[in-house]
Design a protein around this motif. Structure first.
Motif, PDB file in Angstrom:
ATOM      1  N   UNK A 149       0.780  -1.277   0.051  1.00 33.37           N
ATOM      2  CA  UNK A 149      -0.142   0.081   0.065  1.00 33.37           C
ATOM      3  C   UNK A 149       0.699   1.295  -0.060  1.00 33.37           C
ATOM      4  N   UNK A 150       2.049   1.112   0.287  1.00 29.26           N
ATOM      5  CA  UNK A 150       2.971   2.198   0.605  1.00 29.26           C
ATOM      6  C   UNK A 150       4.398   1.995  -0.626  1.00 29.26           C
ATOM      7  N   UNK A 151       5.041   2.990  -1.004  1.00 26.96           N
ATOM      8  CA  UNK A 151       6.477   2.963  -1.578  1.00 26.96           C
ATOM      9  C   UNK A 151       7.164   3.879  -0.685  1.00 26.96           C
ATOM     10  N   UNK A 152       8.516   3.468  -0.717  1.00 21.08           N
ATOM     11  CA  UNK A 152       9.437   4.493  -0.119  1.00 21.08           C
ATOM     12  C   UNK A 152      10.353   5.331  -1.202  1.00 21.08           C
ATOM     13  N   UNK A 153      10.812   6.374  -1.093  1.00 19.40           N
ATOM     14  CA  UNK A 153      11.682   7.062  -1.935  1.00 19.40           C
ATOM     15  C   UNK A 153      12.716   7.524  -0.884  1.00 19.40           C
ATOM     16  N   UNK A 154      13.942   6.809  -1.065  1.00 16.33           N
ATOM     17  CA  UNK A 154      15.087   7.377  -0.092  1.00 16.33           C
ATOM     18  C   UNK A 154      15.884   8.191  -0.551  1.00 16.33           C
ATOM     19  N   UNK A 155      15.810   9.372   0.054  1.00 13.44           N
ATOM     20  CA  UNK A 155      16.402  10.508  -0.716  1.00 13.44           C
ATOM     21  C   UNK A 155      18.165  10.538   0.111  1.00 13.44           C
ATOM     22  N   UNK A 156      18.718  11.396  -0.567  1.00 18.05           N
ATOM     23  CA  UNK A 156      20.202  11.549  -0.168  1.00 18.05           C
ATOM     24  C   UNK A 156      20.316  12.008   1.238  1.00 18.05           C
TER      25      UNK A 156
END
Length: 142
Positions: free
Chosen positions: A135-142
């Protein structure tokens, strides 16, 4: 710029990549179930993310619920289709790029329309796949 989407950590040349994966952030980085996009290239996709997720932060962990993610995916696909026919300044507007990028980004778009479109479609496809199981995605930043 390098607009390729990488699907395995063995393909990475450094840690200068944004990480996108299924589910909420678990505290682990560089998972083989994630996709990886060179940080600078991902900037072409971030304006659309920020439009739909106002809390988006390039330097932080971002969790995107399916409802918001679907709007992002749909817009990425639409913009990818339009990039081949619109003027570079219009493409910048469609991508919701920060105006401070100015002419440099318009030149980048002119020279790499196809690669940018391919990246946007690839991001949309990967995220759609992630949402099939989470139900979610994660976007991992710098």
């Amino acid at each position: 710029m390098d607009y390729l989407i990488r699907r395995r950590t063995s393909e990475l040349e450094s840690t200068g990549y944004m990480e996108i994966g299924p589910g909420r952030y678990t505290g682990k980085h560089w998972q083989d179930s994630f996709i990886f996009v060179w940080e600078d290239a991902f900037g072409m996709a971030e304006g659309i993310i920020a439009k739909h997720l106002p809390t988006y932060n390039h330097f932080a962990v971002n969790e995107v619920p399916r409802e918001v993610g679907q709007r992002i995916v749909d817009e990425w696909k639409g913009v990818a289709s339009a990039l081949g026919v619109v003027r570079p300044d219009e493409a910048s507007r469609l991508l919701h790029l920060d105006l401070s990028y100015g002419m440099d980004m318009e030149k980048e778009i002119s020279e790499h329309r196809e690669a940018i479109s391919t990246m946007l479609v690839g991001l949309a496809t990967a995220c759609t796949s992630f949402y099939e199981s989470e139900d979610w995605i994660c976007i991992l930043g710098m």
